[in-house]
Design an enzyme around this catalytic site. Sequence first.
Site, PDB file in Angstrom:
ATOM      1  N   ASP A 393       0.866  -1.176   0.000  1.00 29.14           N
ATOM      2  CA  ASP A 393       0.000   0.000   0.000  1.00 29.14           C
ATOM      3  C   ASP A 393       0.902   1.224   0.000  1.00 29.14           C
ATOM      4  O   ASP A 393       2.120   1.112   0.102  1.00 29.14           O
ATOM      5  CB  ASP A 393      -0.893   0.002   1.247  1.00 29.14           C
ATOM      6  CG  ASP A 393      -0.096   0.334   2.497  1.00 29.14           C
ATOM      7  OD1 ASP A 393       1.087  -0.039   2.530  1.00 29.14           O
ATOM      8  OD2 ASP A 393      -0.633   0.958   3.422  1.00 29.14           O
ATOM      9  N   LYS A 394       0.299   2.393  -0.128  1.00 31.31           N
ATOM     10  CA  LYS A 394       0.998   3.676  -0.006  1.00 31.31           C
ATOM     11  C   LYS A 394       1.912   4.022  -1.171  1.00 31.31           C
ATOM     12  O   LYS A 394       2.650   3.199  -1.658  1.00 31.31           O
ATOM     13  CB  LYS A 394       1.834   3.735   1.279  1.00 31.31           C
ATOM     14  CG  LYS A 394       1.016   3.562   2.530  1.00 31.31           C
ATOM     15  CD  LYS A 394       1.910   3.402   3.741  1.00 31.31           C
ATOM     16  CE  LYS A 394       2.512   4.714   4.133  1.00 31.31           C
ATOM     17  NZ  LYS A 394       1.525   5.688   4.588  1.00 31.31           N
TER      18      LYS A 394
END
Length: 466
Positions: A393-394
């Site tokens: 993620d991110k």
Amino acid sequence: MSNNKKHSSHSHHNHGDMDHSKHDHNEMEHHGGHHDHHAGHDHSGHGGHDHHHHGDFKEIFLKSLPMGIIIMILSPMMGISLPFQFTFQYSDILVVLLSTILYIYGGKPFYMGAIDEFKEKAPGMMALVTLGISVSYFYSVYAVIAKYVTGEHVMDFFFEFSSLILIMLLGHWIEMKAVGEAGDAQKALAELVPKDAHVVLEDDSIETRPVADLQVGDLIRVQAGENVPADGTIQRGESRVNEALLTGESKPIEKNPGDEVIGGSTNGDGVLYVEIQQTGDKSFISQVQTLISQAQSQPSRAENLAQKVAGWLFYIAVIVALIALVIWMIIADVPTAVIFTVTTLVIACPHALGLAIPLVTARSTSLGASRGLLVKDREALELTTNADVMVLDKTGTLTTGEFKVLDVELFNDKYTKDEIVALLAGIEGGSSHPIAQSIISYAEQQGIRPVSFDSIDVISGAGVEG
């Protein structure tokens, strides 16, 4: 972004995209290694003589070296005289004296470690080393006494004894150095927090105070480019703050009055006035430090296995050595039998096992950390070998987090590519947004002069016009 997310992201893949984050992490990791070496391995050698830091091993090795060399020169190896060796009358008495000092001084970390291992009913590497040096030492002393008392020539093992002690001490010194070198993870994180803070007083004057003396509710001023001294809320001022090392989010985050800032993050080009909300143990950085120290004290499965194997090896080595002793006493004589017994015990020292796994773990966490990857649980690292799907993620996880213009595509022929870039670079000129900056630097690289605009308006949440 919720606090919970920050934590999880930090613990698993802290992508510090900045150089200093790399450096700090690099320090973290290794320590990981150090601890785990002790805790994990607890081959109580290390667990037990935790105070025998590599500094001590270095000192013991360097002081033992001259004695060891003299012993090797004065006592023939396996009874074979090597060209650099010589003896004189009563030189064997000198060898016994030096060996006794070497056994007591140089062997101390090993037999102290062995005592700890036996107390825990888990004999391992230290017990094996102790067994090897003790058997060779005591038998050699007996050999010299026998020579003077009965006149028979019994072969001694002083050469083997001193070389074994020196090699083991050197090995441990190198191991401690490799594992302990990079310093302490908590210390690396602590260095992110500046030593002093600029406190704004009632009359708007500024007083510089140590961070430790800050109270919740104090108003501090954070200059452009400085690291934020403590967790707090912005009262006035606007800036972009780089929190990559703490949250893994690589692009600088825009901060306005009312937003929270984390101690240890780096302020961009604006001046911020921050009211302190958390200090000391409750701060975000302290919580991460606690997390790391917990991670370091958990041994990995491979290390636990290595420890078990070292334990089995101790019993196997002793049994095999005893079998060798009995068989060679029947086939040949006692001195020959003892040679084989000592050789078995010396060769069985599981140094490769004791050194390799913690070193590999320390090195891999180190390489990961220098690339912004913080390992919270070392067992997880071992489990990743079986993973076939990876979910990330991110932003900034797989990228550097730096924006660049890759391509300019035109949808009509009213303007040339250069004119479009000049217009864009001109209108973005007033903005400090990372994407705006990337367009401006692209124009510079292409050698295109930005068009100057009379007025530029930033339309919140939509873009700019001019």
